[in-house]
Scaffold this motif. Sequence first.
Motif, PDB file in Angstrom:
ATOM      1  N   MET A   1      25.538  77.402  10.270  1.00 11.39           N
ATOM      2  CA  MET A   1      26.058  77.034  11.591  1.00 11.39           C
ATOM      3  C   MET A   1      25.518  77.967  12.664  1.00 11.39           C
ATOM      4  N   SER A  31      33.457  75.133  15.345  1.00 10.67           N
ATOM      5  CA  SER A  31      33.095  73.763  14.987  1.00 10.67           C
ATOM      6  C   SER A  31      32.696  72.965  16.226  1.00 10.67           C
ATOM      7  N   LYS A  68      38.009  77.645  16.745  1.00  8.64           N
ATOM      8  CA  LYS A  68      36.974  76.654  16.464  1.00  8.64           C
ATOM      9  C   LYS A  68      36.248  76.167  17.711  1.00  8.64           C
ATOM     10  N   ASP A 122      28.841  69.246  18.585  1.00  4.90           N
ATOM     11  CA  ASP A 122      29.111  69.770  17.246  1.00  4.90           C
ATOM     12  C   ASP A 122      28.339  71.078  17.061  1.00  4.90           C
ATOM     13  N   THR A 124      27.459  72.593  14.483  1.00  3.34           N
ATOM     14  CA  THR A 124      26.543  72.654  13.339  1.00  3.34           C
ATOM     15  C   THR A 124      25.308  71.783  13.521  1.00  3.34           C
TER      16      THR A 124
END
Length: 418
Positions: A1, A31, A68, A122, A124
């Motif tokens: 990530m 995230s 996150k 996102d 990732t």
Amino acid sequence: MSEFLVSLLGERLVNGEKAEVDVQSVGAKLSLVGLFFGCSLNGPCKQFNGSLGEFYGRFKKASEHKDKLEIVFVSSDQDQKHWQDFLQEMPWPALPFKDRHKKMKLWNKYKVTSIPSLVFVDATTGKVVCRNGLLVVRDDPKGLEFPWGPKPFAEVVAGPLLRNNRQTTDSSSLEGHYVGVYFSAHWCPPCRSLTRVLVETYRAVKESGQKFEIVFVSADRSEESFQQYFSEMPWLAVPYSDEARRSRLNRLYGIQGIPTLILLDAEGHVITRQGRVEVLNDPECRLFPWHPRPVLELSESNAVQLHEGPCLVLFVDAEEEGELNPAKELIQPIAEKLMVKYKAKEEEMPLLFFVAGEDDMTDSLRDYTNLPEAAPLLTILDMSARAKYVRDVEEITPAEVEQFVSDFLAEKLKPEPI
């Protein structure tokens, strides 16, 4: 990530205290990243920064997902002191002031056309989770709907829809239809102009036997204005009083300006976000439902797309209809190959493809971008970055075009200023 975030944002960010922030360490638990595109001298940006600060503070204090999410400021400021003063008001980090290349790549990648803009991606993959974060901040002040991912159109639009005779029908009646989601308002002159054309388009498509419906999502400022405007429309509308549903639809499609016409297939998937351009370019509806074409002929109605990201434009010596076809055929395989590649990655095309002949609009574009008069002339124009890339050769071959595109995407070309 973290490795992906480094490729997206760079190794270092900076905070309001002028301290460096290591992206590798910040990204470990994330995230979701909210990219806040703005400028210190823009009034709406300053106003939104206050709202976003309150939202961010609540989220970091009370949400179970507080670790996150991170916000990153992506500035278009030209003055470093103004940027620094603005950054001091922010509890989140920013891209360094001098990293203009990285900032411009983000503006292009996420097709930001107005500020303030907040795009949630996102952490990732970099894929867009929510394009209209401004409405997230307004509609979900406690962050209870985190991570604000897209929902199916049928779920977001669910509920009664109006006809202009005041009768209602349930949104389930849209099943199995192509649907145009039309964001518009009576106070907006370009909206009213498009509506007049769209009424004829709607009737022509319906008469051809296609299962087609339009849903009007109003941005009018009063119920009275909505009713007056809707009386001109033969299709359906979300009730003006249902502000929450109108807002959710704006959020779903990341609407940054009006008029916008989004075309959906029978399963509710987006065919094109450029419905406005398609309707104006295809008055006889021959190409309905307007699936994206690899190469477009540059025209007054689609020239607006030049401002939405980098565009390859092949200028040729052509004045009559049909004379552009050889140029289209030359670059079409390269454009198709790129479309397939990015569709498989579920990402937007990094480059649009146009051919341009000889007319007043093309002359104006050449003058504006200070391009040579040569034809054929192979160019990539990046209006938002005010940059151009020019390949002036005697003969343009498919191999020449493919290498030019490849070098651009690999950032091997040196830009010239527009």
